[in-house]
Enzyme design. Structure first.
Site, mmCIF file in Angstrom:
data_model
loop_
_atom_site.group_PDB
_atom_site.id
_atom_site.type_symbol
_atom_site.label_atom_id
_atom_site.label_comp_id
_atom_site.label_asym_id
_atom_site.label_seq_id
_atom_site.Cartn_x
_atom_site.Cartn_y
_atom_site.Cartn_z
ATOM 1 N N GLU A 95 25.283 45.343 17.832
ATOM 2 C CA GLU A 95 25.915 46.666 17.737
ATOM 3 C C GLU A 95 25.129 47.761 18.460
ATOM 4 O OE1 GLU A 95 26.353 46.822 13.458
ATOM 5 O OE2 GLU A 95 28.425 46.203 13.667
HETATM 6 N N1 IFG Z 1 27.785 44.400 11.022
HETATM 7 C C1 IFG Z 1 26.351 44.697 11.184
HETATM 8 C C2 IFG Z 1 25.499 44.607 9.936
HETATM 9 C C3 IFG Z 1 26.229 45.075 8.686
HETATM 10 C C4 IFG Z 1 27.556 44.325 8.582
HETATM 11 C C5 IFG Z 1 28.217 44.613 7.246
HETATM 12 C C6 IFG Z 1 26.062 42.406 12.027
HETATM 13 C C7 IFG Z 1 25.344 41.465 12.955
HETATM 14 C C8 IFG Z 1 28.428 44.711 9.745
HETATM 15 N N2 IFG Z 1 25.798 43.733 12.178
HETATM 16 O O1 IFG Z 1 26.832 41.975 11.203
HETATM 17 O O2 IFG Z 1 24.333 45.418 10.103
HETATM 18 O O3 IFG Z 1 26.424 46.463 8.695
HETATM 19 O O4 IFG Z 1 29.259 43.704 6.983
#
Ligand code: IFG
Length: 507
Positions: free
Chosen positions: A310
């Site tokens: 992200e």
């Molecule tokens: N995506 C983010 C996490 C977390 C997650 C919550 C990944 C690799 C959503 N990154 O999953 O930090 O916020 O469900």
């Protein structure tokens, strides 16, 4: 596959004999260790720790004298033991007169202990004296895991979980033969591991958490304690320092890590994607090198996870160059890098592991399939963590108080009814190192919250990681899973009584 006479989860690979006759553990039973080396004795101690409180038996651990006393439980390390299936393979022979557990490696003995304990009635898990008899159906089990990486991830950044919480989670994971615990040690909301060369990361960067509910950090001594506790259960700790994104806690701690030299405030919300290390400054790579050096020294396992998810503030080119540089830093310190799937934008070393996480819904999302294919094209291997299957912070259904639902609702069946190799096209068995169930803690504050979201779903993920694929059927699995409810009751596990599982009435 005949319906099992047992309710072992994960289902063993090969139950070559089952009988309705019984072996009864006698009060004078001994646990015989062959040979009586420290590793074998330690495995026997784990078994004794389960059996002694509930049976009230002394269960002395001894080296075999002449002959094998009736009712003995023999734990044998045999280098010429079960060959196929790697170190974690074992055989378990339960006859009228004794129990014989054999493995080539102590980890195989430890996995076999988990099967043996599950063959006793649920009351064996009680910590106070229970009525017997303590009987096992006669059986011969030859077992070994399908995947080498059978993991759980615990996010200790959004909310901190102390050493005892982590040990509790490790004990529960060990019961289901999981062998990796990935600790998400840093993120925007908190830095959780002491780094001696950058002290403000914990002096300051550990004081925040989501809603400022639960900050904290592990000293290096406490982290070593967690690693040792996990190792005694043949679980490898994989530490994650997420970068270049998800770094607000570090950026708030050290102004010099920010491109404009200004430290942002600590962050207690749950947005993602807004932070990044300054990839154009050399100090950033000194920082990464120091952190990886100290973490590598604390981590006997082969892997260090550097996140990579992200990132919204860098171009793909900037991101790829950063990933390649930090990949070299990890290698310099003798470790192999793990990263979230976005790292496939960079040129990866063949030893690097790609953790696939987006998609996984009914139809394989094209983007997720493309990432998996790219990881394979680069010769790396995959850890499968598709969010709509095994993100255990996803609500079970609309009534679940805890958790999120951006990847959809994930009930017990959703978490079980998929396969890591066939989920996306173009992936072969050899491309998949294993499976891992992440548990993000934006909405989780206590270990009871963790248990509520992890159980029962993580038992299904453990079966995906361990058991042969061909006959896995949810309708059969849920019958076995149901009988783990009474075991979790005795262990005080705060599990979710999913309506999809035919839980037994109280025993
Ligand atoms: N995506 C983010 C996490 C977390 C997650 C919550 C990944 C690799 C959503 N990154 O999953 O930090 O916020 O469900």
């Amino acid at each position: 596959m005949p319906p099992p006479l047992h309710h072992v989860v994960p289902m063993p690979a090969n139950v070559s004999m089952q009988s309705t006759r019984w072996f009864t553990l006698p009060a004078e039973a001994q646990i015989l260790v062959e040979p009586s080396t420290p590793q074998v004795v330690e495995v026997a101690e784990h078994l004794a720790a389960v059996l002694r409180p509930s049976t009230g038996y002394a269960l002395p651990i001894a080296a075999p004298a002449a002959g094998v006393p009736r009712g003995s439980v023999r734990v044998r390390l045999d280098p010429s033991g079960p060959a196929a299936g790697g170190d974690e393979a074992y055989t378990l022979d339960i006859t009228d007169t004794s129990v014989l557990l054999v493995a080539r490696h102590p980890s195989g003995l430890f996995r076999g202990i988990q099967t043996l304990r599950q063959l006793f009635p649920a009351s064996i898990e009680a910590r106070t004296r229970e009525r017997g008899p303590w009987r096992l159906r006669l059986a011969r089990i030859e077992d070994a895991p399908r995947f080498a990486w059978r993991g759980a991830m615990l996010d200790v950044s959004r909310h901190f979980f102390d050493v005892d919480d982590v040990k509790r989670y490790i004990d529960l994971l060990a019961k289901y033969k999981l062998n990796v615990l990935h600790l998400h040690l840093s993120d925007d909301q908190g830095w959780r591991i002491e780094i001696a060369s950058w002290p403000r990361l914990t002096e300051y960067g550990s004081t925040s958490s989501v809603n400022d509910e639960r900050g904290g950090f592990y000293t290096q001594a406490q982290y070593r304690e967690i690693v040792a506790y996990a190792a005694s259960r043949y679980i490898t700790i994989v530490p994650e320092i997420d970068m270049p994104g998800h770094t607000n806690a570090a950026l708030a701690s050290y102004p010099e890590l920010n491109c404009d030299g200004v430290a942002p405030p600590l962050y207690t919300g749950i947005k993602v994607g807004f932070s990044t290390l300054c990839v154009d400054k050399e100090i950033t790579y000194t920082f990464v090198d120091d952190v990886v050096r100290e973490l590598a020294a604390l981590t006997p396992g082969p892997w260090i996870h550097l996140g990579g998810d992200e990132v919204e503030k860098l171009t793909d080119e900037q991101y790829a160059r950063f990933v390649e540089r930090v990949q070299d830093i990890v290698a310099k310190h003798g470790k192999q890098m793990v990263g979230w799937e976005e790292i496939t934008k960079a040129r990866l070393a063949p030893t690097t592991l790609v953790q696939q996480w987006r998609g996984g819904g009914e139809k394989a999302t094209a983007a997720a399939a493309a990432v998996a294919a790219e990881a394979v094209r680069q010769g790396t291997r995959l850890i499968m963590s598709p969010a709509s299957r095994v993100y255990l912070d996803m609500k079970y259904d609309a009534t679940t108080a805890l958790g999120l639902n951006w990847a959809g609702f994930v009930e017990v069946r959703d978490a079980y009814d998929w396969d890591p190799v066939t989920l996306y096209p173009g992936i072969a068995e050899r491309d998949v190192l294993g499976v891992e169930a992440p548990l993000w803690s934006e909405t989780l504050v206590t270990i009871r919250d963790v248990e509520q979201m992890a159980f029962p779903r993580i038992a299904g993920v453990a079966e995906i990681g361990w058991s042969p694929a061909e006959w896995r059927r949810f309708d059969e699995f849920r019958q076995r899973l149901a009988l783990h409810g009474p075991r979790w009751e005795r262990l005080g596990v705060h599990y979710y009584r999913s309506p999809q599982v035919p839980w037994p009435r109280e025993e």
